[in-house]
Design a protein around this motif. Structure first.
Motif, PDB file in Angstrom:
ATOM      1  N   SER A  25      97.556  56.077 -44.077  1.00  0.00           N
ATOM      2  CA  SER A  25      98.561  55.834 -44.833  1.00  0.00           C
ATOM      3  C   SER A  25      99.705  55.125 -44.792  1.00  0.00           C
ATOM      4  CB  SER A  25      98.950  57.066 -45.659  1.00  0.00           C
ATOM      5  OG  SER A  25     100.158  56.867 -46.681  1.00  0.00           O
ATOM      6  N   ILE A  26     100.752  54.592 -45.088  1.00  0.00           N
ATOM      7  CA  ILE A  26     101.632  53.724 -44.715  1.00  0.00           C
ATOM      8  C   ILE A  26     102.846  55.192 -44.560  1.00  0.00           C
ATOM      9  CG2 ILE A  26     102.807  52.815 -46.536  1.00  0.00           C
ATOM     10  CD1 ILE A  26     103.109  50.138 -45.408  1.00  0.00           C
ATOM     11  N   LYS A  27     102.683  55.879 -45.977  1.00  0.00           N
ATOM     12  CA  LYS A  27     103.432  56.966 -46.051  1.00  0.00           C
ATOM     13  C   LYS A  27     103.638  57.650 -45.343  1.00  0.00           C
ATOM     14  CE  LYS A  27     104.013  55.989 -50.908  1.00  0.00           C
ATOM     15  NZ  LYS A  27     103.989  56.227 -52.064  1.00  0.00           N
ATOM     16  N   ASN A  28     102.342  58.124 -43.447  1.00  0.00           N
ATOM     17  CA  ASN A  28     101.911  58.776 -42.915  1.00  0.00           C
ATOM     18  C   ASN A  28     103.207  59.281 -41.553  1.00  0.00           C
ATOM     19  OD1 ASN A  28     100.550  60.750 -40.459  1.00  0.00           O
ATOM     20  ND2 ASN A  28      98.644  60.333 -41.504  1.00  0.00           N
ATOM     21  N   ILE A  29     104.210  60.160 -42.215  1.00  0.00           N
ATOM     22  CA  ILE A  29     104.790  60.138 -41.266  1.00  0.00           C
ATOM     23  C   ILE A  29     104.360  60.660 -39.612  1.00  0.00           C
ATOM     24  CG2 ILE A  29     107.496  61.057 -40.709  1.00  0.00           C
ATOM     25  CD1 ILE A  29     107.756  61.657 -43.397  1.00  0.00           C
ATOM     26  N   GLU A  30     103.896  61.739 -39.439  1.00  0.00           N
ATOM     27  CA  GLU A  30     103.595  61.742 -37.888  1.00  0.00           C
ATOM     28  C   GLU A  30     102.567  60.603 -37.181  1.00  0.00           C
ATOM     29  OE1 GLU A  30     103.995  64.678 -36.525  1.00  0.00           O
ATOM     30  OE2 GLU A  30     105.257  65.217 -38.307  1.00  0.00           O
ATOM     31  N   CYS A  31     101.373  59.784 -37.661  1.00  0.00           N
ATOM     32  CA  CYS A  31     100.981  58.760 -37.173  1.00  0.00           C
ATOM     33  C   CYS A  31     101.568  58.020 -36.855  1.00  0.00           C
ATOM     34  CB  CYS A  31      99.212  58.879 -37.489  1.00  0.00           C
ATOM     35  SG  CYS A  31     100.004  57.668 -38.754  1.00  0.00           S
ATOM     36  N   ALA A  32     100.977  57.663 -34.881  1.00  0.00           N
ATOM     37  CA  ALA A  32     101.759  56.393 -34.722  1.00  0.00           C
ATOM     38  C   ALA A  32     100.928  55.117 -35.583  1.00  0.00           C
ATOM     39  CB  ALA A  32     100.693  56.512 -33.349  1.00  0.00           C
ATOM     40  N   LYS A  33     101.722  54.521 -36.868  1.00  0.00           N
ATOM     41  CA  LYS A  33     101.567  53.276 -37.296  1.00  0.00           C
ATOM     42  C   LYS A  33     101.671  51.760 -36.542  1.00  0.00           C
ATOM     43  CE  LYS A  33     104.519  55.336 -39.660  1.00  0.00           C
ATOM     44  NZ  LYS A  33     104.635  56.504 -39.736  1.00  0.00           N
ATOM     45  N   ALA A  34     100.842  51.446 -36.686  1.00  0.00           N
ATOM     46  CA  ALA A  34     100.646  49.578 -35.885  1.00  0.00           C
ATOM     47  C   ALA A  34     100.425  48.329 -37.123  1.00  0.00           C
ATOM     48  CB  ALA A  34      99.257  49.567 -35.171  1.00  0.00           C
ATOM     49  N   LEU A  35     102.354  47.441 -36.581  1.00  0.00           N
ATOM     50  CA  LEU A  35     102.205  46.510 -36.877  1.00  0.00           C
ATOM     51  C   LEU A  35     101.944  45.544 -36.298  1.00  0.00           C
ATOM     52  CD1 LEU A  35     105.848  47.883 -38.265  1.00  0.00           C
ATOM     53  CD2 LEU A  35     103.961  48.058 -39.951  1.00  0.00           C
ATOM     54  N   ALA A  36     101.398  44.256 -37.283  1.00  0.00           N
ATOM     55  CA  ALA A  36     101.212  42.772 -36.581  1.00  0.00           C
ATOM     56  C   ALA A  36     101.775  41.784 -36.755  1.00  0.00           C
ATOM     57  CB  ALA A  36      99.628  43.507 -37.196  1.00  0.00           C
ATOM     58  N   ASP A  37     101.661  41.168 -35.844  1.00  0.00           N
ATOM     59  CA  ASP A  37     102.206  39.807 -36.110  1.00  0.00           C
ATOM     60  C   ASP A  37     101.050  38.516 -37.098  1.00  0.00           C
ATOM     61  OD1 ASP A  37     100.647  38.397 -34.213  1.00  0.00           O
ATOM     62  OD2 ASP A  37     102.353  38.038 -33.336  1.00  0.00           O
ATOM     63  N   LYS A  38     101.494  38.007 -37.444  1.00  0.00           N
ATOM     64  CA  LYS A  38     100.313  36.320 -38.301  1.00  0.00           C
ATOM     65  C   LYS A  38      99.563  36.306 -37.478  1.00  0.00           C
ATOM     66  CE  LYS A  38     103.689  35.555 -42.121  1.00  0.00           C
ATOM     67  NZ  LYS A  38     104.096  33.354 -42.440  1.00  0.00           N
ATOM     68  N   GLU A  39      99.007  36.807 -35.898  1.00  0.00           N
ATOM     69  CA  GLU A  39      98.653  35.798 -35.025  1.00  0.00           C
ATOM     70  C   GLU A  39      97.773  37.211 -35.422  1.00  0.00           C
ATOM     71  OE1 GLU A  39     102.292  34.916 -35.342  1.00  0.00           O
ATOM     72  OE2 GLU A  39     100.988  33.267 -36.132  1.00  0.00           O
ATOM     73  N   GLY A  40      97.742  38.298 -35.544  1.00  0.00           N
ATOM     74  CA  GLY A  40      96.913  39.779 -34.590  1.00  0.00           C
ATOM     75  C   GLY A  40      97.535  40.216 -33.455  1.00  0.00           C
ATOM     76  N   TYR A  41      98.964  39.946 -33.429  1.00  0.00           N
ATOM     77  CA  TYR A  41      98.784  40.678 -32.184  1.00  0.00           C
ATOM     78  C   TYR A  41     100.054  42.058 -32.401  1.00  0.00           C
ATOM     79  CZ  TYR A  41      97.467  37.072 -29.509  1.00  0.00           C
ATOM     80  OH  TYR A  41      96.523  35.458 -29.181  1.00  0.00           O
ATOM     81  N   LYS A  52     109.277  43.055 -43.425  1.00  0.00           N
ATOM     82  CA  LYS A  52     109.409  41.787 -43.379  1.00  0.00           C
ATOM     83  C   LYS A  52     109.455  40.978 -42.792  1.00  0.00           C
ATOM     84  CE  LYS A  52     112.833  38.369 -44.865  1.00  0.00           C
ATOM     85  NZ  LYS A  52     114.216  38.594 -45.222  1.00  0.00           N
ATOM     86  N   ASP A  53     109.114  41.553 -40.980  1.00  0.00           N
ATOM     87  CA  ASP A  53     108.530  40.870 -40.606  1.00  0.00           C
ATOM     88  C   ASP A  53     106.741  41.011 -40.075  1.00  0.00           C
ATOM     89  OD1 ASP A  53     111.389  40.384 -40.018  1.00  0.00           O
ATOM     90  OD2 ASP A  53     111.764  41.622 -39.037  1.00  0.00           O
ATOM     91  N   PHE A  54     106.732  42.066 -40.260  1.00  0.00           N
ATOM     92  CA  PHE A  54     105.054  42.131 -40.053  1.00  0.00           C
ATOM     93  C   PHE A  54     104.231  42.591 -41.014  1.00  0.00           C
ATOM     94  CE2 PHE A  54     108.450  42.941 -36.415  1.00  0.00           C
ATOM     95  CZ  PHE A  54     107.717  42.451 -35.168  1.00  0.00           C
ATOM     96  N   ASN A  55     103.571  43.118 -40.371  1.00  0.00           N
ATOM     97  CA  ASN A  55     101.938  43.702 -41.542  1.00  0.00           C
ATOM     98  C   ASN A  55     101.829  44.763 -40.495  1.00  0.00           C
ATOM     99  OD1 ASN A  55     101.643  41.136 -43.037  1.00  0.00           O
ATOM    100  ND2 ASN A  55     100.476  40.183 -41.379  1.00  0.00           N
ATOM    101  N   PHE A  56     101.649  45.916 -41.493  1.00  0.00           N
ATOM    102  CA  PHE A  56     101.185  47.643 -41.494  1.00  0.00           C
ATOM    103  C   PHE A  56      99.496  47.311 -40.838  1.00  0.00           C
ATOM    104  CE2 PHE A  56      99.249  51.618 -43.291  1.00  0.00           C
ATOM    105  CZ  PHE A  56      98.916  52.528 -41.916  1.00  0.00           C
TER     106      PHE A  56
END
Length: 257
Positions: A142-158, A174-178
């Protein structure tokens, strides 16, 4: 031997095992990797999965009760080439420090594992055969999971950011995709390995960073360096931080897979 298997054989592994695990002391006072799942310790299970892919060169980063782990590893010495790195000040130095110690002892392409992670064998096989050369393994959360290492990627998939211990803010969304949770397995090319050593040396020169985990280092590193991601195809994995995690792991892996 086919080309895919030959590609795997050239990979070494780093397993981060130095931590104290204070949140699970009600279950064990020993290193978490010695907890048993289906009558098999976590470290034995994970090494056996690497053995299935003929991965022999293993760097283990030790700290807390390191002699107990070394004793457990004796049964594997006939197959693996073990190298040891150390984080003896594990209460003050986080796994960014451990990661640097491990990378310095490793050559070539590498897999990096959090030592308290348990996962289905198909997850590792899929990641090795189909994953990008440098890639985070990402699972659902969940995007609301505070504890875990949430990853954000750009539009190119990095992957551009890893966020833990807090929510993702509006600017970041706004800048990245969860894309999910970085579950604790990373594959890196030799070029990225060398760049990570340089970056970690610079990061840890600041004493305020010594106790930080690798997610914080990655936030700086990923601004200039490109690492992609592959998604886990099922939910058969868990990082064991607490008693509840351990109970869930025992239930999830009742049988050998």
């Amino acid at each position: 031997m086919d080309k895919k298997q030959n590609k795997i054989n050239k990979i070494s592994a780093i397993i981060l095992l130095a931590g104290y695990g204070k949140r699970i002391t009600s279950v064990t006072k020993n290193p978490k990797c010695l907890l048993k799942i289906n009558n098999q310790t976590i470290i034995d299970r994970n090494l056996n999965l690497l053995k299935e892919h003929n991965i022999k060169d293993i760097t283990l980063v030790l700290g807390y009760k390191k002699d107990l782990i070394k004793e457990q590893l004796k049964k594997h010495k006939g197959y693996f080439n073990f190298t040891y790195a150390y984080n003896n000040n594990y209460k003050k130095c986080g796994n960014s420090y451990s990661l640097l110690a491990g990378l310095k002892k490793t050559k070539g392409k590498s897999l990096i594992f959090d030592g308290d992670l348990i996962y289905a064998k198909k997850i590792l096989k899929n990641f090795l055969l189909k994953g990008y050369a440098s890639s985070f393994l990402i699972g659902k959360t969940s995007i609301k999971n505070i504890e875990c290492a949430k990853a954000l990627a750009d539009k190119e998939g990095y992957i551009r950011k890893t966020i833990d211990k807090r929510l993702i803010n509006k600017t970041e969304l706004k800048d990245f995709n969860f894309v999910g949770e970085a579950i604790g397995i990373i594959k890196i090319s030799n070029k990225i390995r060398k760049l990570m050593i340089i970056g970690l040396n610079n990061f840890l020169r600041n004493k305020k960073n010594l106790n930080l985990n690798w997610e914080h280092f990655m936030n700086k590193f990923l601004q200039k360096n490109l690492i992609q991601y592959n998604k886990v195809f099922n939910s058969d994995w868990i990082e064991i931080d607490t008693k509840q995690d351990y109970i869930k792991a025992v239930s999830l892996f009742k049988k050998n897979d």
